[in-house]
Design an enzyme around this catalytic site. Structure first.
Site, PDB file in Angstrom:
ATOM      1  N   PRO A 133       0.678  -1.203   0.157  1.00 20.98           N
ATOM      2  CG  PRO A 133       0.218  -1.064   2.148  1.00 20.98           C
ATOM      3  CD  PRO A 133       0.565  -1.789   1.305  1.00 20.98           C
ATOM      4  CG  MET A 134       3.563   2.521  -1.625  1.00 19.79           C
ATOM      5  SD  MET A 134       4.784   2.465  -2.819  1.00 19.79           S
ATOM      6  CE  MET A 134       4.203   1.383  -4.145  1.00 19.79           C
ATOM      7  CB  CYS A 137       1.863   5.175   8.896  1.00 17.25           C
ATOM      8  SG  CYS A 137       2.036   6.834   8.160  1.00 17.25           S
ATOM      9  CG  ASN A 188       7.211  -4.176   2.824  1.00 15.35           C
ATOM     10  OD1 ASN A 188       7.159  -3.416   3.580  1.00 15.35           O
ATOM     11  ND2 ASN A 188       7.187  -4.046   1.319  1.00 15.35           N
ATOM     12  N   GLY A 191       6.983  -2.378  -2.715  1.00 17.30           N
ATOM     13  CA  GLY A 191       6.465  -0.852  -2.906  1.00 17.30           C
ATOM     14  C   GLY A 191       7.292  -0.275  -3.897  1.00 17.30           C
TER      15      GLY A 191
HETATM   16  C1  LIG Z   1       5.184   7.005  -1.057  1.00 17.94           C
HETATM   17  C2  LIG Z   1       4.835   5.852  -0.157  1.00 17.94           C
HETATM   18  C3  LIG Z   1       3.551   5.913   0.530  1.00 17.94           C
HETATM   19  C4  LIG Z   1       3.414   4.746   1.608  1.00 17.94           C
HETATM   20  N1  LIG Z   1       1.871   4.696   2.156  1.00 17.94           N
HETATM   21  C5  LIG Z   1       1.828   3.590   2.980  1.00 17.94           C
HETATM   22  C6  LIG Z   1       0.381   3.393   3.357  1.00 17.94           C
HETATM   23  O1  LIG Z   1      -0.530   3.868   2.854  1.00 17.94           O
HETATM   24  N2  LIG Z   1       0.061   2.110   4.143  1.00 17.94           N
HETATM   25  C7  LIG Z   1       1.222   1.286   4.387  1.00 17.94           C
HETATM   26  O2  LIG Z   1       1.059   0.534   5.247  1.00 17.94           O
HETATM   27  N3  LIG Z   1       2.465   1.520   4.055  1.00 17.94           N
HETATM   28  C8  LIG Z   1       2.913   2.752   3.409  1.00 17.94           C
HETATM   29  N4  LIG Z   1       4.050   2.740   2.723  1.00 17.94           N
HETATM   30  C9  LIG Z   1       5.163   1.635   3.139  1.00 17.94           C
HETATM   31  C10 LIG Z   1       5.259   0.818   2.043  1.00 17.94           C
HETATM   32  O3  LIG Z   1       3.908  -0.117   1.832  1.00 17.94           O
HETATM   33  C11 LIG Z   1       6.145  -0.121   2.342  1.00 17.94           C
HETATM   34  O4  LIG Z   1       5.909  -0.852   3.606  1.00 17.94           O
HETATM   35  C12 LIG Z   1       7.692   0.473   2.080  1.00 17.94           C
HETATM   36  O5  LIG Z   1       7.582   1.272   1.408  1.00 17.94           O
HETATM   37  C13 LIG Z   1       8.900  -0.698   2.321  1.00 17.94           C
HETATM   38  O6  LIG Z   1       8.711  -1.376   0.994  1.00 17.94           O
HETATM   39  P1  LIG Z   1       9.614  -1.184  -0.356  1.00 17.94           P
HETATM   40  O7  LIG Z   1      11.011  -1.015   0.315  1.00 17.94           O
HETATM   41  O8  LIG Z   1       9.379  -2.199  -0.929  1.00 17.94           O
HETATM   42  O9  LIG Z   1       9.068   0.272  -0.727  1.00 17.94           O
HETATM   43  C14 LIG Z   1       4.444   3.886   2.022  1.00 17.94           C
HETATM   44  C15 LIG Z   1       5.728   4.036   1.299  1.00 17.94           C
HETATM   45  C16 LIG Z   1       5.803   5.023   0.299  1.00 17.94           C
HETATM   46  C17 LIG Z   1       7.074   5.058  -0.170  1.00 17.94           C
END
Ligand SMILES: Cc1cc2nc3c(=O)[nH]c(=O)nc-3n(C[C@H](O)[C@H](O)[C@H](O)COP(=O)(O)O)c2cc1C
Length: 354
Positions: free
Chosen positions: A19-20, A106, A205, A229
């Protein structure tokens, strides 16, 4: 416990879109459907508080993503009556969700100071209440996404035991503390510990940047799958590539020309007739921040695109760095180029405000 929806190819580890906020929107989900959808998708979070309602743009993403894959709706909040009310709203609207996911990770201070998101991890007794409430309210799958702790791993095992106690159907674990935000190494050994302690599947993750890294993470954690993500913003083929790798097939290798076409798709998908051009270009830069990590070693593309003021300027910059002088046929690197940084590379306080 309800089993997860099967992956697209039976027997493969699951892949999931993390989720992002402001990123895993309807247009981006649709694009992933085109480039190779993950097995599971997670929405941006529905904010849950005293006067919250279901945000229409997230409802639209759930109902219209058309990827053919199951989507989980994420919630962020701590008020038990409001969490219950939100679950009822999702169920009475018959939103086609595969499950409901709780955000316990978060890291935005504005959020954790309200004891929601990553803030919950400071208080296991509150986690117990919230999980109990949601498990009671949710008729279908109940999933959790969390980090390993707030500022330490002090409560990690205790919270895993609560995940078990409340029969959570899936845990997605971003293996950093809230305070580590995105800066530290990812502590994959905690994912292995969660896998060993829990009956439910665990998705690993954090910094799964490529197929090679994904396989390394699976090997070192024993997780049931990978949640990705930021790297799928840079490389929207990453889910397809994982499936090809798991099947022992040749892995699609995009070129810079393919990336140029992806950027054009993003521009078209995110444009709205009533949205101001400058706003649209700025929104595009959020995505290009990540794409740019794979374009050139000196970061000139990132530098130039951050200064674009119009669609035509952005087009010219993209052509210059991705198409002109024979660049279109160059391979797009599997890994982000070392030394380049996306800014911002995480949830922004605007995106995270509750
Ligand atoms: C722009 C952005 C928005 C994010 N929004 C959320 C969110 O709404 N809910 C959530 O659980 N994690 C959120 N995350 C965290 C990601 O889901 C993920 O846990 C984190 O980016 C690490 O994974 P990655 O290294 O594959 O990006 C967000 C991350 C980014 C970069």
């Amino acid at each position: 416990m309800s089993p997860l929806p099967a992956p697209l190819i039976a027997g493969q580890p699951w892949t999931a879109l993390a989720p992002m906020q402001d990123v895993t929107t309807l247009p981006f989900m649709r694009l992933l459907g085109k480039y190779g959808a993950p097995d599971l998708l997670f929405t941006e979070y529905f904010r849950v508080h005293g006067h919250s309602t279901l945000e229409q743009h997230i409802v639209d993403a759930v109902c219209q993503h058309n990827t053919g894959r199951p989507v989980f709706a994420q919630l962020i909040g701590e008020s038990l009556p409001d969490l219950r009310r939100t679950v009822e709203a999702i169920e009475s609207a018959q939103l086609p969700v595969a499950g409901i996911d709780l955000n316990m990770g978060c890291p935005a201070p504005k959020v954790y100071k309200k004891n929601v998101g990553g803030g919950l991890l400071r208080e296991p007794s509150k986690v117990d209440e919230v999980l109990n409430c949601l498990r009671g309210a949710i008729k279908g799958r109940f999933t959790v996404k969390m980090r390993i702790g707030f500022d330490s791993d002090q409560h990690f095992e205790r919270i895993l035991d609560l995940i078990e106690k409340h029969k959570v159907d899936l845990l997605s674990l971003h293996a950093r503390t809230v305070k580590e935000a995105y800066r530290s190494e990812v502590h994959y050994e905690y994912i292995k510990r969660a896998v060993e302690r829990l009956a439910c599947p665990v998705l690993a993750n954090g910094n799964v940047t490529s197929v090679a890294k994904g396989q390394w993470v699976l090997d070192h954690t024993g997780s049931a799958g990978l949640m990705i993500g930021r790297s799928c913003i840079r490389n929207p083929w990453i889910f397809r590539q994982h499936r090809e790798h798991f099947a022992g097939q040749p892995i699609f290798q995009p070129t810079l020309g393919d990336v140029r076409a992806y950027i054009e798709d993003l521009i078209v998908a995110t444009s709205r007739p009533n949205v101001d051009g400058q706003y649209h270009i700025n929104h595009m830069k959020k995505f290009l921040n990540f794409v740019g990590l794979g374009v050139d070693t000196d970061g000139q593309f990132l530098h130039d695109m951050r200064r674009a003021r119009s669609k035509s300027e952005l087009d010219a910059i993209c052509d210059q760095h991705l198409i002109n002088e024979g660049r279109a046929d160059l391979p797009f690197p599997d890994e982000p180029i070392k030394g380049l940084v996306a800014r911002p590379n995480c949830e922004t306080s605007r995106g995270c405000s509750l």
